[in-house]
Motif scaffolding. Structure first.
Motif, PDB file in Angstrom:
ATOM      1  N   THR A 152       0.849  -1.190   0.000  1.00 28.93           N
ATOM      2  CA  THR A 152       0.000   0.000   0.000  1.00 28.93           C
ATOM      3  C   THR A 152       0.886   1.241   0.000  1.00 28.93           C
ATOM      4  O   THR A 152       1.717   1.405   0.900  1.00 28.93           O
TER       5      THR A 152
ATOM      6  N   THR B 214      -9.224   0.465   1.513  1.00 27.48           N
ATOM      7  CA  THR B 214      -8.181   1.469   1.701  1.00 27.48           C
ATOM      8  C   THR B 214      -8.776   2.655   2.431  1.00 27.48           C
ATOM      9  O   THR B 214      -9.817   3.190   2.016  1.00 27.48           O
TER      10      THR B 214
ATOM     11  N   THR C  56      -0.072  -3.582   4.751  1.00 26.79           N
ATOM     12  CA  THR C  56      -1.254  -4.333   5.152  1.00 26.79           C
ATOM     13  C   THR C  56      -1.247  -4.535   6.660  1.00 26.79           C
ATOM     14  O   THR C  56      -0.231  -4.871   7.244  1.00 26.79           O
TER      15      THR C  56
ATOM     16  N   ARG D 162      -6.037  -1.231   4.476  1.00 27.37           N
ATOM     17  CA  ARG D 162      -4.856  -0.471   4.066  1.00 27.37           C
ATOM     18  C   ARG D 162      -5.024   0.963   4.563  1.00 27.37           C
ATOM     19  O   ARG D 162      -6.047   1.590   4.300  1.00 27.37           O
TER      20      ARG D 162
END
Length: 272
Positions: free
Chosen positions: A109, A145, A185, A257
């Motif tokens: 990420t 996310t 993560t 994320r």
């Protein structure tokens, strides 16, 4: 998420995206609208997502009135794709385009943002996320996310503060840019989104921050400055009831994320 054009070139899969930098009006909530600078008209900007082994191609079109660039924060890219104006590329002027291209080699990420007058342009909303999926992605049922940020929504009506006008101990805005953090993560019961290295703040002061004890810890001074500057916190560009809940079914494997696109640190606690 930005919908890419998927191409096959020289035996490789190329995911081609377009990001348009432009001004817009953004609704943080039903009763909070702010003027912002965006990629593709949204905050955060459209997510760039690819798989390890593919090639990422991003064409930036600048519809702002000032130059801008894109820096791929924390991601290993060729030097001439790193988006540092005056160092690795010339800034993209209004009306011009520039194409970034690099291999997706490291899963995880990350985020992208302007590196031209970055403290101000980021503060107005010029940032987005970059996700590179690894081989384990097929085991994940839900993938979310979450981008954290803060805004000044006071009477002046500005989306952000002019960080370039602040005296941070003679610290340049590009130095401030790398005080922000992104995370990989998360599979932890708790996490600390700290690590905000803003360097020395010198004798910076703001109204309402006078103290009888002049020996104020630097961390406390920084927190008070940020609280005085920003009034609204957001997740994925929304605040309060406008933040979309995350749907999760019992037994599903979920990947969260996190990206901190703001100037403040946050402590997050996730139930086990």
């Amino acid at each position: 998420m930005a919908k890419p054009e998927i191409l096959q070139e020289n035996g490789q899969t190329v995911r081609s995206f377009e990001l348009v930098a432009k001004e817009a009006e953004w609704a943080l909530s039903k009763d909070k609208n702010v003027p912002v600078w965006t990629y593709n008209g949204v905050v955060p900007g459209s997510q760039i997502r690819a798989k390890v082994g593919e090639v990422i191609r991003v064409t930036l079109k600048n519809e702002l009135k000032v130059p801008t660039t894109i820096h791929w924060h924390g991601y290993p890219v060729p030097n001439n794709m790193d988006g540092i104006p005056g160092t690795t590329q010339n800034a993209v002027r209004p009306g011009e385009t520039f194409t970034y291209e690099f291999p997706a080699t490291v899963p995880g990420t990350y985020w992208y943002h302007s590196h031209q007058d970055s403290a101000n342009q980021e503060d107005l909303g010029l940032y987005g996320t970059l996700v590179v999926e690894g081989p384990d992605q097929a085991q994940i049922q839900r993938d979310y996310t979450l981008v954290l940020d803060e805004w000044n929504t006071g009477s002046q009506g500005h989306a952000g503060m002019n960080m370039g006008e602040m005296d941070h101990g003679k610290m340049g805005s590009e130095r401030m840019d790398h005080g922000k953090t992104n995370s990989e993560t998360m599979n932890h019961g708790s996490m600390n989104m700290g690590g905000m290295d803003h360097g020395s703040h010198g004798n910076t002061s703001m109204p309402g921050m006078e103290h009888s004890n002049s020996q104020v810890p630097p961390g406390a001074m920084h927190d008070q400055m940020m609280q005085a500057m920003y009034t609204t916190f957001s997740v994925n560009g929304k605040t309060g009831d406008a933040i979309e809940p995350l749907e999760v079914a019992k037994g599903e494997r979920v990947r969260l994320r996190f990206v901190n696109a703001g100037f403040q640190s946050h402590t997050l606690r996730l139930p086990g």
